[in-house]
Design a protein around this motif. Structure first.
Motif, PDB file in Angstrom:
ATOM      1  N   MET A 146       0.889  -1.136   0.206  1.00  0.00           N
ATOM      2  CA  MET A 146      -0.028   0.100   0.040  1.00  0.00           C
ATOM      3  C   MET A 146       0.901   1.084   0.107  1.00  0.00           C
ATOM      4  O   MET A 146       1.938   1.332   0.752  1.00  0.00           O
ATOM      5  CB  MET A 146      -0.846  -0.031   1.149  1.00  0.00           C
ATOM      6  N   LYS A 147       0.552   2.219  -0.728  1.00  0.00           N
ATOM      7  CA  LYS A 147       1.243   3.473  -0.829  1.00  0.00           C
ATOM      8  C   LYS A 147       0.619   4.441   0.177  1.00  0.00           C
ATOM      9  O   LYS A 147      -0.565   4.195   0.618  1.00  0.00           O
ATOM     10  CB  LYS A 147       0.931   3.973  -2.191  1.00  0.00           C
ATOM     11  N   THR A 148       1.687   5.260   0.567  1.00  0.00           N
ATOM     12  CA  THR A 148       1.449   6.421   1.752  1.00  0.00           C
ATOM     13  C   THR A 148       0.669   7.513   0.853  1.00  0.00           C
ATOM     14  O   THR A 148       0.944   7.591  -0.156  1.00  0.00           O
ATOM     15  CB  THR A 148       2.290   6.529   2.470  1.00  0.00           C
ATOM     16  N   MET A 149       0.012   8.331   1.739  1.00  0.00           N
ATOM     17  CA  MET A 149      -0.399   9.546   1.326  1.00  0.00           C
ATOM     18  C   MET A 149       0.959  10.415   0.555  1.00  0.00           C
ATOM     19  O   MET A 149       0.519  11.370  -0.260  1.00  0.00           O
ATOM     20  CB  MET A 149      -1.305  10.351   2.546  1.00  0.00           C
ATOM     21  N   GLN A 150       1.787  10.448   1.269  1.00  0.00           N
ATOM     22  CA  GLN A 150       3.124  11.218   0.801  1.00  0.00           C
ATOM     23  C   GLN A 150       3.585  10.883  -0.422  1.00  0.00           C
ATOM     24  O   GLN A 150       3.993  11.576  -1.159  1.00  0.00           O
ATOM     25  CB  GLN A 150       4.275  11.029   1.937  1.00  0.00           C
ATOM     26  N   GLU A 151       3.070   9.733  -0.996  1.00  0.00           N
ATOM     27  CA  GLU A 151       3.603   9.136  -2.248  1.00  0.00           C
ATOM     28  C   GLU A 151       2.428   9.575  -3.575  1.00  0.00           C
ATOM     29  O   GLU A 151       2.891   9.477  -4.819  1.00  0.00           O
ATOM     30  CB  GLU A 151       3.602   7.742  -2.316  1.00  0.00           C
ATOM     31  N   MET A 152       1.632  10.345  -2.966  1.00  0.00           N
ATOM     32  CA  MET A 152       0.526  10.739  -3.908  1.00  0.00           C
ATOM     33  C   MET A 152       0.808  12.170  -4.470  1.00  0.00           C
ATOM     34  O   MET A 152       0.997  12.975  -3.685  1.00  0.00           O
ATOM     35  CB  MET A 152      -1.051  10.846  -3.274  1.00  0.00           C
ATOM     36  N   ALA A 153       0.861  12.456  -5.737  1.00  0.00           N
ATOM     37  CA  ALA A 153       1.109  13.734  -6.276  1.00  0.00           C
ATOM     38  C   ALA A 153      -0.224  14.544  -6.011  1.00  0.00           C
ATOM     39  O   ALA A 153      -1.176  14.293  -6.021  1.00  0.00           O
ATOM     40  CB  ALA A 153       1.371  13.893  -7.927  1.00  0.00           C
ATOM     41  N   PRO A 154      -0.083  15.807  -5.823  1.00  0.00           N
ATOM     42  CA  PRO A 154      -1.363  16.845  -5.556  1.00  0.00           C
ATOM     43  C   PRO A 154      -2.255  16.610  -6.675  1.00  0.00           C
ATOM     44  O   PRO A 154      -3.571  16.627  -6.320  1.00  0.00           O
ATOM     45  CB  PRO A 154      -0.444  18.164  -5.683  1.00  0.00           C
ATOM     46  N   ALA A 155      -1.871  16.504  -7.806  1.00  0.00           N
ATOM     47  CA  ALA A 155      -2.787  16.290  -8.851  1.00  0.00           C
ATOM     48  C   ALA A 155      -3.729  15.096  -8.783  1.00  0.00           C
ATOM     49  O   ALA A 155      -4.793  14.961  -9.032  1.00  0.00           O
ATOM     50  CB  ALA A 155      -2.298  16.320 -10.416  1.00  0.00           C
ATOM     51  N   ASP A 156      -2.853  14.061  -8.391  1.00  0.00           N
ATOM     52  CA  ASP A 156      -3.604  12.747  -8.296  1.00  0.00           C
ATOM     53  C   ASP A 156      -4.588  12.773  -6.969  1.00  0.00           C
ATOM     54  O   ASP A 156      -5.663  12.339  -7.018  1.00  0.00           O
ATOM     55  CB  ASP A 156      -2.724  11.731  -7.716  1.00  0.00           C
ATOM     56  N   PHE A 157      -4.154  13.547  -5.836  1.00  0.00           N
ATOM     57  CA  PHE A 157      -5.058  13.776  -4.691  1.00  0.00           C
ATOM     58  C   PHE A 157      -6.454  14.532  -5.139  1.00  0.00           C
ATOM     59  O   PHE A 157      -7.478  14.372  -4.736  1.00  0.00           O
ATOM     60  CB  PHE A 157      -4.313  14.528  -3.531  1.00  0.00           C
ATOM     61  N   GLN A 158      -6.232  15.578  -6.107  1.00  0.00           N
ATOM     62  CA  GLN A 158      -7.455  16.275  -6.416  1.00  0.00           C
ATOM     63  C   GLN A 158      -8.146  15.600  -7.502  1.00  0.00           C
ATOM     64  O   GLN A 158      -9.560  15.657  -7.289  1.00  0.00           O
ATOM     65  CB  GLN A 158      -6.885  17.550  -7.298  1.00  0.00           C
ATOM     66  N   LYS A 159      -7.815  14.765  -8.197  1.00  0.00           N
ATOM     67  CA  LYS A 159      -8.436  13.781  -8.970  1.00  0.00           C
ATOM     68  C   LYS A 159      -9.290  12.961  -8.074  1.00  0.00           C
ATOM     69  O   LYS A 159     -10.538  12.698  -8.362  1.00  0.00           O
ATOM     70  CB  LYS A 159      -7.591  13.023 -10.079  1.00  0.00           C
ATOM     71  N   LEU A 160      -8.628  12.398  -7.079  1.00  0.00           N
ATOM     72  CA  LEU A 160      -9.328  11.428  -6.237  1.00  0.00           C
ATOM     73  C   LEU A 160     -10.549  12.201  -5.381  1.00  0.00           C
ATOM     74  O   LEU A 160     -11.616  11.591  -5.531  1.00  0.00           O
ATOM     75  CB  LEU A 160      -8.308  11.095  -5.044  1.00  0.00           C
ATOM     76  N   ILE A 161     -10.343  13.388  -5.084  1.00  0.00           N
ATOM     77  CA  ILE A 161     -11.469  14.136  -4.521  1.00  0.00           C
ATOM     78  C   ILE A 161     -12.479  14.262  -5.432  1.00  0.00           C
ATOM     79  O   ILE A 161     -13.716  14.359  -4.953  1.00  0.00           O
ATOM     80  CB  ILE A 161     -10.719  15.616  -3.800  1.00  0.00           C
ATOM     81  N   ALA A 162     -11.973  14.719  -6.760  1.00  0.00           N
ATOM     82  CA  ALA A 162     -13.108  14.860  -7.809  1.00  0.00           C
ATOM     83  C   ALA A 162     -13.922  13.455  -7.868  1.00  0.00           C
ATOM     84  O   ALA A 162     -15.191  13.717  -7.945  1.00  0.00           O
ATOM     85  CB  ALA A 162     -12.490  15.131  -9.101  1.00  0.00           C
ATOM     86  N   LEU A 163     -13.476  12.279  -7.933  1.00  0.00           N
ATOM     87  CA  LEU A 163     -13.977  11.091  -8.228  1.00  0.00           C
ATOM     88  C   LEU A 163     -14.783  10.965  -6.709  1.00  0.00           C
ATOM     89  O   LEU A 163     -16.007  10.269  -6.807  1.00  0.00           O
ATOM     90  CB  LEU A 163     -13.173  10.006  -8.231  1.00  0.00           C
ATOM     91  N   VAL A 164     -14.218  11.192  -5.641  1.00  0.00           N
ATOM     92  CA  VAL A 164     -14.987  10.940  -4.642  1.00  0.00           C
ATOM     93  C   VAL A 164     -16.734  11.794  -4.471  1.00  0.00           C
ATOM     94  O   VAL A 164     -17.557  11.432  -4.361  1.00  0.00           O
ATOM     95  CB  VAL A 164     -14.357  11.423  -2.936  1.00  0.00           C
ATOM     96  N   LEU A 165     -16.327  13.120  -4.817  1.00  0.00           N
ATOM     97  CA  LEU A 165     -17.413  14.065  -4.930  1.00  0.00           C
ATOM     98  C   LEU A 165     -18.340  13.519  -6.014  1.00  0.00           C
ATOM     99  O   LEU A 165     -19.556  13.508  -5.650  1.00  0.00           O
ATOM    100  CB  LEU A 165     -17.051  15.484  -4.906  1.00  0.00           C
ATOM    101  N   ALA A 166     -18.049  13.027  -7.175  1.00  0.00           N
ATOM    102  CA  ALA A 166     -18.945  12.512  -8.145  1.00  0.00           C
ATOM    103  C   ALA A 166     -19.829  11.529  -7.728  1.00  0.00           C
ATOM    104  O   ALA A 166     -21.028  11.190  -7.812  1.00  0.00           O
ATOM    105  CB  ALA A 166     -18.108  12.194  -9.459  1.00  0.00           C
ATOM    106  N   ASP A 167     -18.927  10.356  -6.976  1.00  0.00           N
ATOM    107  CA  ASP A 167     -19.534   9.293  -6.429  1.00  0.00           C
ATOM    108  C   ASP A 167     -20.730   9.567  -5.432  1.00  0.00           C
ATOM    109  O   ASP A 167     -21.761   9.013  -5.477  1.00  0.00           O
ATOM    110  CB  ASP A 167     -18.573   8.146  -5.798  1.00  0.00           C
ATOM    111  N   LEU A 168     -20.211  10.388  -4.450  1.00  0.00           N
ATOM    112  CA  LEU A 168     -21.250  10.988  -3.240  1.00  0.00           C
ATOM    113  C   LEU A 168     -22.615  11.542  -4.154  1.00  0.00           C
ATOM    114  O   LEU A 168     -23.590  11.316  -3.563  1.00  0.00           O
ATOM    115  CB  LEU A 168     -20.553  11.748  -2.457  1.00  0.00           C
ATOM    116  N   THR A 169     -22.378  12.384  -5.127  1.00  0.00           N
ATOM    117  CA  THR A 169     -23.456  13.096  -5.818  1.00  0.00           C
ATOM    118  C   THR A 169     -24.438  12.223  -6.194  1.00  0.00           C
ATOM    119  O   THR A 169     -25.546  12.207  -6.368  1.00  0.00           O
ATOM    120  CB  THR A 169     -22.792  14.224  -6.723  1.00  0.00           C
ATOM    121  N   ILE A 170     -23.785  10.942  -7.125  1.00  0.00           N
ATOM    122  CA  ILE A 170     -24.497  10.086  -7.857  1.00  0.00           C
ATOM    123  C   ILE A 170     -25.342   9.099  -6.486  1.00  0.00           C
ATOM    124  O   ILE A 170     -26.443   8.742  -6.838  1.00  0.00           O
ATOM    125  CB  ILE A 170     -23.697   9.073  -8.426  1.00  0.00           C
TER     126      ILE A 170
END
Length: 87
Positions: free
Chosen positions: A1-25
């Motif tokens: 498992m990767k840690t949060m520190q290994e995630m690029a800021p753009a990857d984190f923002q993409k993840l947040i966008a996916l989470v928000l889209a999923d929650l909206t659906i």
């Protein structure tokens, strides 16, 4: 498992966008179910089902507001377009 520190800021923002889209659906599906329940069920069954649906919607809404606070307003991604461009 990767840690949060290994995630690029753009990857984190993409993840947040996916989470928000999923929650909206999920919220939309539950709200649609609420409308169906209001139209088709009898009183006692309806009240219990509506209370359960409302609890789920509130939990999803709380998560949505929590994760929305992590959105970088300068990061723009159109998830539909992003996934269309992948091949």
């Amino acid at each position: 498992m990767k840690t949060m520190q290994e995630m690029a800021p753009a990857d984190f923002q993409k993840l947040i966008a996916l989470v928000l889209a999923d929650l909206t659906i999920r919220r939309t599906l539950l709200e649609n179910r609420e409308q169906e329940v209001n139209q088709e069920m009898r009183s006692l069954e309806k009240d219990a089902e509506l209370e359960d649906l409302d609890n789920q919607i509130q939990a999803i809404q709380a998560d949505y507001h929590h994760y929305r606070d992590f959105v970088d307003p300068n990061f723009k991604i159109d998830l539909d377009q992003y996934y269309r461009g992948m091949k």
